[in-house]
Design a protein around this motif. Structure first.
Motif, PDB file in Angstrom:
ATOM      1  N   GLY A  20     -35.243  32.804 -26.262  1.00  0.00           N
ATOM      2  CA  GLY A  20     -34.320  33.785 -25.725  1.00  0.00           C
ATOM      3  C   GLY A  20     -33.761  34.697 -26.796  1.00  0.00           C
ATOM      4  N   ARG A  21     -32.641  35.337 -26.461  1.00  0.00           N
ATOM      5  CA  ARG A  21     -32.056  36.317 -27.356  1.00  0.00           C
ATOM      6  C   ARG A  21     -31.265  35.663 -28.477  1.00  0.00           C
ATOM      7  NH1 ARG A  21     -28.834  40.492 -23.659  1.00  0.00           N
ATOM      8  NH2 ARG A  21     -28.058  38.547 -22.773  1.00  0.00           N
ATOM      9  N   ARG A  22     -31.251  36.347 -29.624  1.00  0.00           N
ATOM     10  CA  ARG A  22     -30.417  35.910 -30.734  1.00  0.00           C
ATOM     11  C   ARG A  22     -29.061  36.583 -30.635  1.00  0.00           C
ATOM     12  NH1 ARG A  22     -33.944  35.708 -36.355  1.00  0.00           N
ATOM     13  NH2 ARG A  22     -35.260  33.947 -35.736  1.00  0.00           N
ATOM     14  N   ASP A  23     -28.016  35.791 -30.777  1.00  0.00           N
ATOM     15  CA  ASP A  23     -26.668  36.347 -30.821  1.00  0.00           C
ATOM     16  C   ASP A  23     -26.373  36.797 -32.246  1.00  0.00           C
ATOM     17  OD1 ASP A  23     -26.322  35.885 -28.170  1.00  0.00           O
ATOM     18  OD2 ASP A  23     -25.067  34.097 -28.400  1.00  0.00           O
ATOM     19  N   ILE A  24     -25.929  38.043 -32.378  1.00  0.00           N
ATOM     20  CA  ILE A  24     -25.698  38.666 -33.680  1.00  0.00           C
ATOM     21  C   ILE A  24     -24.245  39.093 -33.804  1.00  0.00           C
ATOM     22  CG2 ILE A  24     -26.465  40.466 -35.283  1.00  0.00           C
ATOM     23  CD1 ILE A  24     -28.747  38.692 -34.433  1.00  0.00           C
ATOM     24  N   VAL A  25     -23.643  38.848 -34.952  1.00  0.00           N
ATOM     25  CA  VAL A  25     -22.341  39.413 -35.309  1.00  0.00           C
ATOM     26  C   VAL A  25     -22.598  40.512 -36.338  1.00  0.00           C
ATOM     27  CG1 VAL A  25     -20.188  38.987 -36.555  1.00  0.00           C
ATOM     28  CG2 VAL A  25     -20.962  37.370 -34.811  1.00  0.00           C
ATOM     29  N   VAL A  26     -22.045  41.690 -36.119  1.00  0.00           N
ATOM     30  CA  VAL A  26     -22.264  42.831 -37.013  1.00  0.00           C
ATOM     31  C   VAL A  26     -20.961  43.153 -37.738  1.00  0.00           C
ATOM     32  CG1 VAL A  26     -22.971  45.239 -37.208  1.00  0.00           C
ATOM     33  CG2 VAL A  26     -24.050  43.755 -35.501  1.00  0.00           C
ATOM     34  N   LEU A  27     -20.973  42.982 -39.051  1.00  0.00           N
ATOM     35  CA  LEU A  27     -19.827  43.326 -39.894  1.00  0.00           C
ATOM     36  C   LEU A  27     -20.087  44.683 -40.534  1.00  0.00           C
ATOM     37  CD1 LEU A  27     -19.396  39.906 -41.762  1.00  0.00           C
ATOM     38  CD2 LEU A  27     -18.538  40.570 -39.504  1.00  0.00           C
ATOM     39  N   GLY A  28     -19.104  45.580 -40.440  1.00  0.00           N
ATOM     40  CA  GLY A  28     -19.315  46.955 -40.902  1.00  0.00           C
ATOM     41  C   GLY A  28     -20.069  47.747 -39.852  1.00  0.00           C
ATOM     42  N   SER A  29     -19.691  47.576 -38.589  1.00  0.00           N
ATOM     43  CA  SER A  29     -20.483  48.120 -37.481  1.00  0.00           C
ATOM     44  C   SER A  29     -20.484  49.636 -37.411  1.00  0.00           C
ATOM     45  CB  SER A  29     -19.985  47.553 -36.145  1.00  0.00           C
ATOM     46  OG  SER A  29     -18.702  48.046 -35.820  1.00  0.00           O
ATOM     47  N   THR A  30     -19.460  50.299 -37.948  1.00  0.00           N
ATOM     48  CA  THR A  30     -19.403  51.760 -37.855  1.00  0.00           C
ATOM     49  C   THR A  30     -19.986  52.448 -39.086  1.00  0.00           C
ATOM     50  OG1 THR A  30     -17.142  51.804 -38.736  1.00  0.00           O
ATOM     51  CG2 THR A  30     -17.391  51.698 -36.341  1.00  0.00           C
ATOM     52  N   GLY A  31     -20.472  51.664 -40.048  1.00  0.00           N
ATOM     53  CA  GLY A  31     -21.108  52.226 -41.229  1.00  0.00           C
ATOM     54  C   GLY A  31     -22.585  52.479 -41.009  1.00  0.00           C
ATOM     55  N   SER A  32     -23.262  52.902 -42.066  1.00  0.00           N
ATOM     56  CA  SER A  32     -24.673  53.264 -41.961  1.00  0.00           C
ATOM     57  C   SER A  32     -25.538  52.090 -41.511  1.00  0.00           C
ATOM     58  CB  SER A  32     -25.167  53.786 -43.320  1.00  0.00           C
ATOM     59  OG  SER A  32     -26.545  54.050 -43.300  1.00  0.00           O
ATOM     60  N   ILE A  33     -25.382  50.921 -42.147  1.00  0.00           N
ATOM     61  CA  ILE A  33     -26.172  49.743 -41.766  1.00  0.00           C
ATOM     62  C   ILE A  33     -25.818  49.298 -40.359  1.00  0.00           C
ATOM     63  CG2 ILE A  33     -26.581  47.297 -42.266  1.00  0.00           C
ATOM     64  CD1 ILE A  33     -27.989  49.096 -44.197  1.00  0.00           C
ATOM     65  N   GLY A  34     -24.532  49.250 -40.062  1.00  0.00           N
ATOM     66  CA  GLY A  34     -24.094  48.779 -38.751  1.00  0.00           C
ATOM     67  C   GLY A  34     -24.593  49.634 -37.604  1.00  0.00           C
ATOM     68  N   THR A  35     -24.503  50.951 -37.737  1.00  0.00           N
ATOM     69  CA  THR A  35     -24.938  51.825 -36.642  1.00  0.00           C
ATOM     70  C   THR A  35     -26.447  51.740 -36.420  1.00  0.00           C
ATOM     71  OG1 THR A  35     -25.003  53.687 -38.206  1.00  0.00           O
ATOM     72  CG2 THR A  35     -23.014  53.445 -36.876  1.00  0.00           C
ATOM     73  N   GLN A  36     -27.209  51.610 -37.503  1.00  0.00           N
ATOM     74  CA  GLN A  36     -28.654  51.481 -37.362  1.00  0.00           C
ATOM     75  C   GLN A  36     -29.031  50.119 -36.772  1.00  0.00           C
ATOM     76  OE1 GLN A  36     -31.085  53.512 -40.689  1.00  0.00           O
ATOM     77  NE2 GLN A  36     -29.074  53.227 -41.623  1.00  0.00           N
ATOM     78  N   ALA A  37     -28.282  49.088 -37.125  1.00  0.00           N
ATOM     79  CA  ALA A  37     -28.532  47.767 -36.547  1.00  0.00           C
ATOM     80  C   ALA A  37     -28.272  47.779 -35.045  1.00  0.00           C
ATOM     81  CB  ALA A  37     -27.644  46.728 -37.228  1.00  0.00           C
ATOM     82  N   ILE A  38     -27.196  48.437 -34.647  1.00  0.00           N
ATOM     83  CA  ILE A  38     -26.868  48.504 -33.225  1.00  0.00           C
ATOM     84  C   ILE A  38     -27.921  49.298 -32.470  1.00  0.00           C
ATOM     85  CG2 ILE A  38     -25.209  49.507 -31.591  1.00  0.00           C
ATOM     86  CD1 ILE A  38     -23.010  48.554 -33.570  1.00  0.00           C
ATOM     87  N   ASP A  39     -28.433  50.368 -33.068  1.00  0.00           N
ATOM     88  CA  ASP A  39     -29.531  51.114 -32.460  1.00  0.00           C
ATOM     89  C   ASP A  39     -30.733  50.196 -32.231  1.00  0.00           C
ATOM     90  OD1 ASP A  39     -31.178  53.628 -31.837  1.00  0.00           O
ATOM     91  OD2 ASP A  39     -32.226  52.839 -33.599  1.00  0.00           O
ATOM     92  N   LEU A  40     -31.030  49.369 -33.211  1.00  0.00           N
ATOM     93  CA  LEU A  40     -32.160  48.438 -33.117  1.00  0.00           C
ATOM     94  C   LEU A  40     -31.923  47.410 -32.005  1.00  0.00           C
ATOM     95  CD1 LEU A  40     -34.833  47.809 -34.684  1.00  0.00           C
ATOM     96  CD2 LEU A  40     -33.500  46.151 -35.991  1.00  0.00           C
ATOM     97  N   VAL A  41     -30.712  46.898 -31.923  1.00  0.00           N
ATOM     98  CA  VAL A  41     -30.370  45.915 -30.888  1.00  0.00           C
ATOM     99  C   VAL A  41     -30.497  46.532 -29.503  1.00  0.00           C
ATOM    100  CG1 VAL A  41     -28.450  44.620 -29.883  1.00  0.00           C
ATOM    101  CG2 VAL A  41     -28.898  44.476 -32.339  1.00  0.00           C
TER     102      VAL A  41
END
Length: 416
Positions: A20-41
Motif C-alpha cells: 500500500g501507500r507510504r505515509d510521509i512527513v514533510v519537513l520544510g514543506s513550503t521550501g524548494s525540496i518540500g514543494t517538489q516532494a508534494i508535487d511528486l506525492v
C-alpha cells in the motif's frame, strides 16, 4: 574505509517494501525540496500519502493550501506568532470540515518528525534540522535526508542513532553516489567523485569576485534553489559540505573524495572502482528524481523526473576545481578531518556570513574570509571527548556571535 557496513545509506541493505501507500512527513514543506516532494506525492497518490507538514511560517497561505489538498493530520509551524494567521487560512479552506492538529514553536518540527509514519523527508534548511533528524531516527523512521547541515554539525550523533539503511540521501550528489555504489562492494571502491556546477562565477578569479552583487550570486545557471543554498553554491560551500557528508555517509576517507566542476549539471556524481571503471549517475537537473529515491527506495517512481533525449547532440564538460578562487572545499575538508565541533563552527559561521552578504553587510569574498577566521580561532577540538547536542549548540552560538563581530568589523573598516 572500514570493512564494516556503513551505518547510514547503503544501497546493498535489504529493505522491507510495505504494501500500500507510504505515509510521509514533510519537513520544510513550503521550501524548494518540500514543494517538489508534494508535487511528486500528488502525482503518485497510490504510492504516497503525506500525514504531516512542518514549515517555518513565512508562507502561511501556501502551507494552508498544502494541508488542505493533502488532508494531513498535523501542521507544524516554527513561528508561534503565525498560528492565528495559519488557523484563519485553514478555516477559509476547510469550511465546516475539522481542521488538522496545529503545533507551533521551535520544537514543532521535531514533534512531527517523531509522529507515526514510514518516512520523514527533512527538507529544512540549516542546522536547525538537527533535532528533527535525531527525532526521526530515534523513532525508527526512514529518513530521507535533504538537510545536509544536520549531518554536518552532528555527524557522530546521527551515526550513533542511525540503523543500517535508515538514512536515504536526497542531495542530488549523494543520491547519485548511493545509486552508483550499488554496482559494487565497498572493497571495490577507489574514490568518490562529487560534481559541482561551478555556480554563477565559474572561471572568475578571486579578484574578479570582489565586487559581485547579491543579484549576481543568486543567478544560478542550472538549479532553482532557496537563497541560502544558492549563495552556498556560488561560494562552493555547498560542495564542501557535500564532501563532509559523503565521508560521513559512506565512510570513505577525505583523500579519496574528489570534486570536479561539471557546468551542465547532468552527471550528479561518480564512483570510481578499483578495476578502473567509473559509474556516473546522470539526469537533467531536477530534484524530483533524488526526492523520489529518498521516499520511494528500493522501488523507483516512474516518470519522477525528465529523462534525456539521446537523439539530440549535447556536450558534457568537466574541469578541475579552482581552489584559489573557491577555498571553501579545502576548508571543509580541514574541518571534516578535525571533527568534533569544527564542522558545526564552519557551518554556523557560514550561515551568519551568508545572511550578512544577502543583507549587503559583507562582500562576497568576505564570506569565506570571515568563516576561515572563525574556524582558525576555534582551533582543534579537544581530543577524546564525546560530542553532545549541547557541545554542538554551544559551538554554534559562539561561531555565530564571532562571525557577526568579524563581519561588522570588516564592514566598518571598508567604510572608513
Amino acid at each position: 574505509m572500514s570493512d564494516r557496513p556503513s551505518p547510514l545509506a547503503d544501497p546493498h541493505i535489504a529493505f522491507d517494501v510495505s504494501e500500500g501507500r507510504r505515509d510521509i512527513v514533510v519537513l520544510g514543506s513550503t521550501g524548494s525540496i518540500g514543494t517538489q516532494a508534494i508535487d511528486l506525492v500528488l502525482r503518485n497518490p497510490d504510492r504516497f500519502r503525506v500525514t504531516a507538514l512542518a514549515a517555518s511560517g513565512g508562507r502561511i497561505g501556501l502551507l494552508a493550501e498544502q494541508a488542505h489538498r493533502l488532508k494531513v493530520r498535523t501542521v507544524a509551524v516554527a513561528r508561534e506568532d503565525a498560528v492565528e494567521e495559519l488557523r484563519t487560512a485553514l478555516k477559509a479552506l476547510y469550511g465546516s470540515e475539522p481542521l488538522p492538529e496545529l503545533l507551533a514553536g521551535p520544537d514543532a518540527a521535531t514533534q512531527v518528525a517523531a509522529s507515526p509514519c514510514h518516512t520523514v523527508l527533512n527538507g529544512i534548511t540549516g542546522s536547525i534540522g538537527l533535532a528533527p533528524t535525531l527525532a526521526a531516527l530515534e523513532a525508527g523512521r526512514t529518513l530521507a535526508l535533504a538537510n545536509k547541515e544536520s549531518l554536518i554539525v552532528g555527524g557522530p550523533l546521527v551515526k550513533a542513532l542511525a540503523k543500517p539503511g535508515q538514512i536515504i540521501p536526497v542531495d542530488s550528489e549523494h543520491a547519485a553516489l548511493f545509486q552508483a555504489l550499488a554496482a559494487g562492494t565497498r572493497a571495490d571502491v577507489r574514490k568518490l567523485v562529487v560534481t559541482a556546477s561551478g555556480g554563477p562565477f565559474r572561471g572568475r578569479t578571486r579578484e574578479q569576485l570582489a565586487h559581485v552583487t547579491r543579484e549576481d550570486a543568486l543567478a544560478h545557471p542550472t538549479w532553482a534553489m532557496g537563497p541560502v543554498i544558492t549563495i552556498n553554491s556560488a561560494t562552493l560551500v555547498n560542495k564542501g559540505l557535500e564532501v563532509i557528508e559523503a565521508h560521513l555517509l559512506y565512510d570513505i576517507p577525505f583523500d579519496r573524495i574528489e570534486v570536479v566542476v561539471h557546468p551542465q549539471s547532468y552527471v550528479h556524481s561518480m564512483v570510481e572502482f578499483t578495476d578502473g571503471s567509473t559509474l556516473a549517475q546522470a539526469t537533467p537537473p531536477d530534484m524530483r528524481g533524488p526526492i523520489a529515491i529518498g521516499i520511494g527506495w528500493p522501488e523507483r517512481v516512474p516518470d519522477a523526473a525528465p529523462a534525456f533525449d539521446w537523439t539530440k547532440a549535447s556536450t558534457w564538460e568537466f574541469f578541475p576545481l579552482d581552489t584559489e578562487a573557491f577555498p571553501s572545499v579545502g576548508l571543509a575538508r580541514h574541518v571534516g578531518e578535525l571533527g568534533g565541533t569544527a564542522p558545526a563552527v564552519f557551518n554556523a559561521a557560514n550561515e551568519e556570513c551568508v545572511e550578512a552578504f544577502l543583507a549587503g553587510r559583507l562582500p562576497f569574498n568576505g564570506i569565506m574570509d570571515t568563516v576561515t577566521a572563525v574556524v582558525t580561532e576555534h582551533g582543534k577540538p579537544a581530543e577524546g571527548t564525546s560530542l553532545t547536542v549541547s557541545d554542538v549548540l554551544e559551538a554554534e552560538t559562539w561561531a555565530r556571535a564571532r562571525a557577526r563581530e568579524l563581519a561588522a568589523k570588516a564592514t566598518a573598516e571598508a567604510r572608513a
